[in-house]
Design a protein around this motif. Structure first.
Motif, PDB file in Angstrom:
ATOM      1  N   SER A  79       0.831  -1.208   0.000  1.00  0.00           N
ATOM      2  CA  SER A  79       0.000   0.000   0.000  1.00  0.00           C
ATOM      3  C   SER A  79       0.868   1.262   0.000  1.00  0.00           C
ATOM      4  CB  SER A  79      -0.923   0.001   1.217  1.00  0.00           C
ATOM      5  OG  SER A  79      -1.813  -1.101   1.170  1.00  0.00           O
ATOM      6  N   PHE A  80       1.957   1.223   0.750  1.00  0.00           N
ATOM      7  CA  PHE A  80       2.867   2.370   0.781  1.00  0.00           C
ATOM      8  C   PHE A  80       3.496   2.607  -0.586  1.00  0.00           C
ATOM      9  CE2 PHE A  80       7.205   4.021   1.300  1.00  0.00           C
ATOM     10  CZ  PHE A  80       6.930   5.240   1.925  1.00  0.00           C
ATOM     11  N   LEU A  81       3.901   1.530  -1.249  1.00  0.00           N
ATOM     12  CA  LEU A  81       4.492   1.651  -2.580  1.00  0.00           C
ATOM     13  C   LEU A  81       3.475   2.193  -3.585  1.00  0.00           C
ATOM     14  CD1 LEU A  81       6.563  -1.660  -2.747  1.00  0.00           C
ATOM     15  CD2 LEU A  81       7.460   0.664  -2.541  1.00  0.00           C
ATOM     16  N   LYS A  82       2.235   1.731  -3.490  1.00  0.00           N
ATOM     17  CA  LYS A  82       1.187   2.258  -4.373  1.00  0.00           C
ATOM     18  C   LYS A  82       0.998   3.761  -4.160  1.00  0.00           C
ATOM     19  CE  LYS A  82      -1.754  -1.818  -5.034  1.00  0.00           C
ATOM     20  NZ  LYS A  82      -3.109  -2.391  -4.781  1.00  0.00           N
ATOM     21  N   TYR A  83       1.008   4.162  -2.894  1.00  0.00           N
ATOM     22  CA  TYR A  83       0.759   5.563  -2.560  1.00  0.00           C
ATOM     23  C   TYR A  83       1.869   6.473  -3.067  1.00  0.00           C
ATOM     24  CZ  TYR A  83      -0.658   9.584   0.244  1.00  0.00           C
ATOM     25  OH  TYR A  83      -1.062  10.832   0.642  1.00  0.00           O
ATOM     26  N   THR A  84       3.104   5.970  -3.065  1.00  0.00           N
ATOM     27  CA  THR A  84       4.254   6.798  -3.434  1.00  0.00           C
ATOM     28  C   THR A  84       4.654   6.648  -4.897  1.00  0.00           C
ATOM     29  OG1 THR A  84       5.760   5.043  -2.676  1.00  0.00           O
ATOM     30  CG2 THR A  84       5.186   6.774  -1.088  1.00  0.00           C
ATOM     31  N   SER A  85       4.016   5.755  -5.659  1.00  0.00           N
ATOM     32  CA  SER A  85       4.411   5.517  -7.050  1.00  0.00           C
ATOM     33  C   SER A  85       3.753   6.531  -7.971  1.00  0.00           C
ATOM     34  CB  SER A  85       4.004   4.100  -7.469  1.00  0.00           C
ATOM     35  OG  SER A  85       2.595   3.950  -7.410  1.00  0.00           O
ATOM     36  N   ASN A  86       4.326   6.666  -9.174  1.00  0.00           N
ATOM     37  CA  ASN A  86       3.687   7.506 -10.192  1.00  0.00           C
ATOM     38  C   ASN A  86       2.654   6.681 -10.956  1.00  0.00           C
ATOM     39  OD1 ASN A  86       5.054   5.999 -12.261  1.00  0.00           O
ATOM     40  ND2 ASN A  86       6.856   7.315 -12.005  1.00  0.00           N
ATOM     41  N   HIS A  87       1.967   7.301 -11.910  1.00  0.00           N
ATOM     42  CA  HIS A  87       0.860   6.627 -12.594  1.00  0.00           C
ATOM     43  C   HIS A  87       1.333   5.398 -13.368  1.00  0.00           C
ATOM     44  CE1 HIS A  87      -2.098   9.607 -11.514  1.00  0.00           C
ATOM     45  NE2 HIS A  87      -1.351  10.590 -11.980  1.00  0.00           N
ATOM     46  N   GLU A  88       2.456   5.508 -14.026  1.00  0.00           N
ATOM     47  CA  GLU A  88       2.974   4.383 -14.813  1.00  0.00           C
ATOM     48  C   GLU A  88       3.354   3.216 -13.916  1.00  0.00           C
ATOM     49  OE1 GLU A  88       6.662   3.422 -17.886  1.00  0.00           O
ATOM     50  OE2 GLU A  88       6.129   5.502 -17.431  1.00  0.00           O
ATOM     51  N   GLN A  89       4.051   3.515 -12.831  1.00  0.00           N
ATOM     52  CA  GLN A  89       4.441   2.466 -11.891  1.00  0.00           C
ATOM     53  C   GLN A  89       3.231   1.826 -11.225  1.00  0.00           C
ATOM     54  OE1 GLN A  89       6.952   4.838  -9.409  1.00  0.00           O
ATOM     55  NE2 GLN A  89       8.809   4.440 -10.603  1.00  0.00           N
ATOM     56  N   LEU A  90       2.250   2.640 -10.867  1.00  0.00           N
ATOM     57  CA  LEU A  90       1.040   2.127 -10.231  1.00  0.00           C
ATOM     58  C   LEU A  90       0.283   1.188 -11.162  1.00  0.00           C
ATOM     59  CD1 LEU A  90      -0.954   2.129  -7.873  1.00  0.00           C
ATOM     60  CD2 LEU A  90      -2.013   4.175  -8.862  1.00  0.00           C
ATOM     61  N   ALA A  91       0.208   1.556 -12.432  1.00  0.00           N
ATOM     62  CA  ALA A  91      -0.486   0.699 -13.407  1.00  0.00           C
ATOM     63  C   ALA A  91       0.227  -0.644 -13.544  1.00  0.00           C
ATOM     64  CB  ALA A  91      -0.557   1.405 -14.753  1.00  0.00           C
ATOM     65  N   GLU A  92       1.562  -0.610 -13.647  1.00  0.00           N
ATOM     66  CA  GLU A  92       2.325  -1.850 -13.793  1.00  0.00           C
ATOM     67  C   GLU A  92       2.193  -2.738 -12.564  1.00  0.00           C
ATOM     68  OE1 GLU A  92       6.851  -3.364 -14.983  1.00  0.00           O
ATOM     69  OE2 GLU A  92       6.422  -1.220 -14.747  1.00  0.00           O
ATOM     70  N   LEU A  93       2.258  -2.125 -11.376  1.00  0.00           N
ATOM     71  CA  LEU A  93       2.139  -2.893 -10.141  1.00  0.00           C
ATOM     72  C   LEU A  93       0.741  -3.495 -10.012  1.00  0.00           C
ATOM     73  CD1 LEU A  93       3.168  -3.874  -7.431  1.00  0.00           C
ATOM     74  CD2 LEU A  93       2.676  -1.619  -6.466  1.00  0.00           C
ATOM     75  N   THR A  94      -0.284  -2.724 -10.357  1.00  0.00           N
ATOM     76  CA  THR A  94      -1.662  -3.220 -10.259  1.00  0.00           C
ATOM     77  C   THR A  94      -1.891  -4.406 -11.184  1.00  0.00           C
ATOM     78  OG1 THR A  94      -2.467  -1.000  -9.703  1.00  0.00           O
ATOM     79  CG2 THR A  94      -4.090  -2.594 -10.485  1.00  0.00           C
ATOM     80  N   ILE A  95      -1.380  -4.312 -12.414  1.00  0.00           N
ATOM     81  CA  ILE A  95      -1.524  -5.422 -13.361  1.00  0.00           C
ATOM     82  C   ILE A  95      -0.779  -6.656 -12.856  1.00  0.00           C
ATOM     83  CG2 ILE A  95      -0.903  -6.203 -15.680  1.00  0.00           C
ATOM     84  CD1 ILE A  95      -1.412  -3.345 -16.642  1.00  0.00           C
ATOM     85  N   TRP A  96       0.413  -6.458 -12.288  1.00  0.00           N
ATOM     86  CA  TRP A  96       1.177  -7.598 -11.768  1.00  0.00           C
ATOM     87  C   TRP A  96       0.429  -8.275 -10.625  1.00  0.00           C
ATOM     88  CZ3 TRP A  96       3.319  -9.793  -7.528  1.00  0.00           C
ATOM     89  CH2 TRP A  96       4.316 -10.753  -7.729  1.00  0.00           C
ATOM     90  N   LEU A  97      -0.194  -7.490  -9.762  1.00  0.00           N
ATOM     91  CA  LEU A  97      -0.909  -8.037  -8.614  1.00  0.00           C
ATOM     92  C   LEU A  97      -2.124  -8.865  -9.042  1.00  0.00           C
ATOM     93  CD1 LEU A  97      -0.815  -4.987  -6.165  1.00  0.00           C
ATOM     94  CD2 LEU A  97       0.402  -7.156  -5.915  1.00  0.00           C
ATOM     95  N   MET A  98      -2.684  -8.588 -10.214  1.00  0.00           N
ATOM     96  CA  MET A  98      -3.852  -9.340 -10.684  1.00  0.00           C
ATOM     97  C   MET A  98      -3.454 -10.613 -11.419  1.00  0.00           C
ATOM     98  SD  MET A  98      -6.678  -6.484 -11.817  1.00  0.00           S
ATOM     99  CE  MET A  98      -5.575  -5.446 -12.795  1.00  0.00           C
ATOM    100  N   GLY A  99      -2.163 -10.808 -11.671  1.00  0.00           N
ATOM    101  CA  GLY A  99      -1.673 -12.051 -12.239  1.00  0.00           C
ATOM    102  C   GLY A  99      -1.928 -12.194 -13.729  1.00  0.00           C
ATOM    103  N   GLY A 100      -1.100 -12.973 -14.394  1.00  0.00           N
ATOM    104  CA  GLY A 100      -1.272 -13.208 -15.823  1.00  0.00           C
ATOM    105  C   GLY A 100      -0.119 -13.995 -16.411  1.00  0.00           C
ATOM    106  N   LEU A 101      -0.357 -14.586 -17.577  1.00  0.00           N
ATOM    107  CA  LEU A 101       0.657 -15.369 -18.287  1.00  0.00           C
ATOM    108  C   LEU A 101       1.130 -14.656 -19.543  1.00  0.00           C
ATOM    109  CD1 LEU A 101      -1.151 -18.842 -18.103  1.00  0.00           C
ATOM    110  CD2 LEU A 101       0.474 -17.885 -16.469  1.00  0.00           C
ATOM    111  N   TYR A 102       0.817 -13.370 -19.661  1.00  0.00           N
ATOM    112  CA  TYR A 102       1.092 -12.622 -20.886  1.00  0.00           C
ATOM    113  C   TYR A 102       2.586 -12.434 -21.150  1.00  0.00           C
ATOM    114  CZ  TYR A 102       1.200  -9.017 -17.275  1.00  0.00           C
ATOM    115  OH  TYR A 102       1.469  -8.303 -16.135  1.00  0.00           O
ATOM    116  N   ARG A 103       3.427 -12.588 -20.133  1.00  0.00           N
ATOM    117  CA  ARG A 103       4.867 -12.417 -20.326  1.00  0.00           C
ATOM    118  C   ARG A 103       5.595 -13.740 -20.561  1.00  0.00           C
ATOM    119  NH1 ARG A 103       6.450  -8.076 -15.518  1.00  0.00           N
ATOM    120  NH2 ARG A 103       5.367  -6.262 -16.401  1.00  0.00           N
TER     121      ARG A 103
END
Length: 360
Positions: A191-215
């Motif tokens: 939560s602290f990292l989300k609060y202190t991140s910029n929009h690009e970082q927040l988007a990447e972190l949010t997508i990673w937290l939801m999981g996926g096999l796209y990579r």
């Protein structure tokens, strides 16, 4: 004498039935894997899928396949479904072991806080990577730095859990409570990292937290396959002792099983395998919780079969969920964690309502 022969005959039939069911599940899994590869923006038939794979492995050519079809199958879709296979096998089998060791039907591969720790490690790499390692390094090796950050934090959480368990000399309750406490601690860090991140970082972190096999890439499959095989062998070796533990801790101890050591071994192996998988896929929930419950209704509580069956069921669920995630809003895709939660939660509630007895 007659009763003994009858019991042996009945036992042999039960074993044969369970083996056949495992073979049937494996065949279904192979069909699901092949069918998943055919689906997507580019239409590919099952015959082409197995023909291209056979040609790549053996050199036998069953037809004329374009470079485009071979590239789609071998470079994009096949490594993706194989990563889904490895992830589903790992999460499903780990869920069974954790539920049996902790004697808790709500236990999952993430019970010990591994998911929160891995997420924190990935978040630190995403948000702090540019400041610590520099922008150029993150551009070139960003995905691998995120994987390493997730894996290292997952391993640290395993070590910390086992240290706490050793200090307290506790059992299942100690492991669960320590995992819950650490999960809250790691979640606060996220939560602290989300609060202190910029929009690009927040988007990447949010997508990673939801999981996926796209990579998914072949290197991911090559790294995870031996780890999964080795961990599976150790888990299956523990199956007899886990079966004995299902009869109760006192019974297991009277039969010479060190219950605390068994729990430490099992929790360490499952957490290690989970942290390895999560590092490459992000957080994918419900697979490790749902698959064991489905398989218990079919196979009972014999972990010799249940561990393998839950792994196969987890792989089937995950590959189907990933296929749905790719197709629902084609050509873009949903995070797989959304699909597993939306489909898994109602089905899990249905199982809880319809089941006739407790599993533990």
């Amino acid at each position: 004498m007659f009763n003994t022969k009858l019991s042996k005959s009945l036992y042999s039939r039960i074993i044969a039935k369970r083996v056949l069911l495992l073979i049937l599940m494996a065949v279904i899994l192979l069909l699901v894997l092949g069918y998943s590869i055919t689906l997507g923006v580019a239409d590919i038939t099952m015959k082409d899928v197995y023909g291209v794979i056979l040609q790549k492995i053996t050199g036998i050519t069953l037809g004329n396949y374009t470079n485009f079809d071979q590239g789609i199958i071998l470079k994009i879709r096949l490594p993706r479904v194989l990563l889904g296979l490895i992830t589903g096998l790992s999460l499903g089998a780990n869920g069974t072991v954790m539920q049996s060791l902790l004697r808790n039907p709500l236990a999952s591969p993430y019970t010990l806080g591994v998911s929160s720790a891995s997420a924190l490690g990935a978040g630190m790499a995403i948000v702090l990577g540019n400041y610590i390692l520099g922008t150029e390094m993150m551009v070139q090796y960003g995905s691998w730095i995120i994987i390493m950050g997730s894996f290292v934090m997952g391993i640290l959480s395993i070590i910390l859990i086992n240290v706490i368990s050793s200090l307290k000399k506790g059992g299942a309750a100690t492991l669960i409570l320590a995992g819950v406490a650490l999960s809250y601690l790691f979640s606060a860090g996220i939560s602290f990292l989300k609060y202190t991140s910029n929009h690009e970082q927040l988007a990447e972190l949010t997508i990673w937290l939801m999981g996926g096999l796209y990579r998914a890439e072949w290197i991911d499959v090559l790294i995870l396959t031996p780890i999964m095989i080795i961990c599976f062998i150790f888990l299956i070796k523990l199956a007899w002792d886990i079966n004995t533990l299902n009869a109760g801790e006192e019974v297991a101890e009277n039969l010479g099983i060190d219950v605390k050591t068994l729990r430490r071994k099992g929790s360490f192996i499952t957490a290690l395998l989970t942290s390895c998988v999560v590092a490459f896929t992000g957080i994918i929930g419900f697979v490790g919780l749902l698959a064991p419950h489905v398989c218990r209704m079919i196979f009972g509580n014999d972990n010799r079969f249940l561990i393998i069956a839950s792994g196969l069921m987890g792989a089937i669920i995950l590959v189907l969920a990933d296929t749905a995630a790719r197709l629902i809003i084609n050509p873009t895709e949903l995070p797989i964690g959304i699909i597993t939660s939306i489909c898994g939660a109602p089905f899990f509630l249905y199982i809880l309502i319809r089941r006739k007895s407790d599993y533990f």
